[in-house]
Design a protein around this motif. Sequence first.
Motif, PDB file in Angstrom:
ATOM      1  N   TYR A   1       0.865  -1.185   0.000  1.00 27.70           N
ATOM      2  CA  TYR A   1       0.000   0.000   0.000  1.00 27.70           C
ATOM      3  C   TYR A   1       0.897   1.228   0.000  1.00 27.70           C
ATOM      4  O   TYR A   1       1.833   1.325   0.800  1.00 27.70           O
ATOM      5  CB  TYR A   1      -0.897   0.014   1.238  1.00 27.70           C
TER       6      TYR A   1
ATOM      7  N   ARG B   1       0.992   5.635  -0.450  1.00 22.08           N
ATOM      8  CA  ARG B   1       0.286   6.910  -0.557  1.00 22.08           C
ATOM      9  C   ARG B   1       0.593   7.561  -1.894  1.00 22.08           C
ATOM     10  O   ARG B   1       1.714   7.516  -2.385  1.00 22.08           O
ATOM     11  CB  ARG B   1       0.715   7.840   0.573  1.00 22.08           C
TER      12      ARG B   1
ATOM     13  N   ASN C   1      -5.290  12.059   0.484  1.00 22.48           N
ATOM     14  CA  ASN C   1      -6.442  11.166   0.587  1.00 22.48           C
ATOM     15  C   ASN C   1      -6.384   9.937  -0.304  1.00 22.48           C
ATOM     16  O   ASN C   1      -7.085   8.959  -0.066  1.00 22.48           O
ATOM     17  CB  ASN C   1      -7.731  11.932   0.292  1.00 22.48           C
ATOM     18  N   GLN C   2      -5.535   9.922  -1.326  1.00 20.27           N
ATOM     19  CA  GLN C   2      -5.487   8.773  -2.227  1.00 20.27           C
ATOM     20  C   GLN C   2      -4.331   7.838  -1.875  1.00 20.27           C
ATOM     21  O   GLN C   2      -3.273   8.275  -1.419  1.00 20.27           O
ATOM     22  CB  GLN C   2      -5.337   9.230  -3.674  1.00 20.27           C
TER      23      GLN C   2
ATOM     24  N   GLU D   1      -9.584   6.035  -2.475  1.00 20.17           N
ATOM     25  CA  GLU D   1      -9.636   7.318  -1.785  1.00 20.17           C
ATOM     26  C   GLU D   1     -10.202   7.131  -0.383  1.00 20.17           C
ATOM     27  O   GLU D   1     -11.142   6.356  -0.175  1.00 20.17           O
ATOM     28  CB  GLU D   1     -10.506   8.324  -2.550  1.00 20.17           C
ATOM     29  N   CYS D   2      -9.627   7.859   0.564  1.00 18.11           N
ATOM     30  CA  CYS D   2     -10.160   7.839   1.925  1.00 18.11           C
ATOM     31  C   CYS D   2     -11.469   8.621   1.963  1.00 18.11           C
ATOM     32  O   CYS D   2     -11.708   9.498   1.129  1.00 18.11           O
ATOM     33  CB  CYS D   2      -9.161   8.474   2.889  1.00 18.11           C
TER      34      CYS D   2
ATOM     35  N   LEU E   1     -10.515  12.497   5.742  1.00 17.45           N
ATOM     36  CA  LEU E   1      -9.501  11.588   6.279  1.00 17.45           C
ATOM     37  C   LEU E   1      -8.319  11.475   5.323  1.00 17.45           C
ATOM     38  O   LEU E   1      -8.430  11.759   4.125  1.00 17.45           O
ATOM     39  CB  LEU E   1     -10.108  10.210   6.537  1.00 17.45           C
TER      40      LEU E   1
ATOM     41  N   PHE F   1      -4.720   9.066   4.173  1.00 18.35           N
ATOM     42  CA  PHE F   1      -4.114   7.731   4.237  1.00 18.35           C
ATOM     43  C   PHE F   1      -2.872   7.768   5.108  1.00 18.35           C
ATOM     44  O   PHE F   1      -1.987   8.613   4.933  1.00 18.35           O
ATOM     45  CB  PHE F   1      -3.747   7.245   2.838  1.00 18.35           C
ATOM     46  N   ASN F   2      -2.818   6.838   6.038  1.00 21.53           N
ATOM     47  CA  ASN F   2      -1.676   6.746   6.951  1.00 21.53           C
ATOM     48  C   ASN F   2      -0.808   5.559   6.550  1.00 21.53           C
ATOM     49  O   ASN F   2      -1.191   4.396   6.757  1.00 21.53           O
ATOM     50  CB  ASN F   2      -2.165   6.566   8.392  1.00 21.53           C
TER      51      ASN F   2
ATOM     52  N   HIS G   1      -4.325   2.581   7.143  1.00 22.75           N
ATOM     53  CA  HIS G   1      -5.698   2.970   7.412  1.00 22.75           C
ATOM     54  C   HIS G   1      -5.901   4.436   7.041  1.00 22.75           C
ATOM     55  O   HIS G   1      -4.940   5.204   6.925  1.00 22.75           O
ATOM     56  CB  HIS G   1      -6.045   2.780   8.892  1.00 22.75           C
ATOM     57  N   CYS G   2      -7.167   4.826   6.882  1.00 26.30           N
ATOM     58  CA  CYS G   2      -7.499   6.232   6.719  1.00 26.30           C
ATOM     59  C   CYS G   2      -7.682   6.828   8.111  1.00 26.30           C
ATOM     60  O   CYS G   2      -8.410   6.285   8.931  1.00 26.30           O
ATOM     61  CB  CYS G   2      -8.771   6.381   5.884  1.00 26.30           C
ATOM     62  N   ASP G   3      -7.026   7.954   8.352  1.00 24.36           N
ATOM     63  CA  ASP G   3      -6.964   8.503   9.696  1.00 24.36           C
ATOM     64  C   ASP G   3      -7.162  10.014   9.645  1.00 24.36           C
ATOM     65  O   ASP G   3      -7.178  10.617   8.575  1.00 24.36           O
ATOM     66  CB  ASP G   3      -5.602   8.165  10.307  1.00 24.36           C
TER      67      ASP G   3
END
Length: 216
Positions: free
Chosen positions: A98, A100, A109-110, A123-124, A128, A130-131, A136-138
């Motif tokens: 994964y 970013r 966000n993507q 997309e988150c 939010l 992307f972490n 995860h989306c945070d």
Amino acid sequence: MSKISLVNLCLYFIVFITQVYTCPEKNGRFTVGNSCDKYLECVDGVGEEKQCPDGLRFNDKASLFTYPCQYPIDVDCGARSLLQPANPSEDCPHQFGYFRMGINNAECNQFLNCVDGRGYIFECPEGLAFNPETYHCDWPDVVDDCDAASYLGFACPVDPKVEGLGLQEYRFYQKPNDCQRYFLCVNGNPRLYNCGEGNYFDSSLRTCTNETTTCV
């Protein structure tokens, strides 16, 4: 080819073909030297060296009923630091993983999910980010390489306000020209919230309501 060279070549192939791996136990999967993505699989005392796909790591804690090659965040390699060279594709920097997307810290966000070298863009949810540390989306303010203010387009005012949750570090602001959305400032960083369809943010009550007259 000389007779000596031919003999040496034959000996090489004999050694290569008959290479034997010592199994610590009759059945199981075990680490190989300093490598984080190679492992030794033993079945009935016969060992076979295997390598995880590019981007994955060998998890020596995985059960025998679980695929042992897993994402880096799920594997603690400890001192095992050796990895195979990256095998990038047209879409991905590694065959699996994964990643970013975006070229700066305002584009958060993507993210790209790479499976066998093929990339899938996701997309988150709104607000939010992307972490890459957790996949995860945070909240953007807890993502190290994301600038929450630039990403959300809102900078929390410097002066403390009295409204909030009883603490100065929590402050509410309606999103400009948008009655359904508002920002919660946490320690000077914005987080975007949405009241949802048919609801509106009431600045005086600092909550969502279905009364349109409260939104200005």
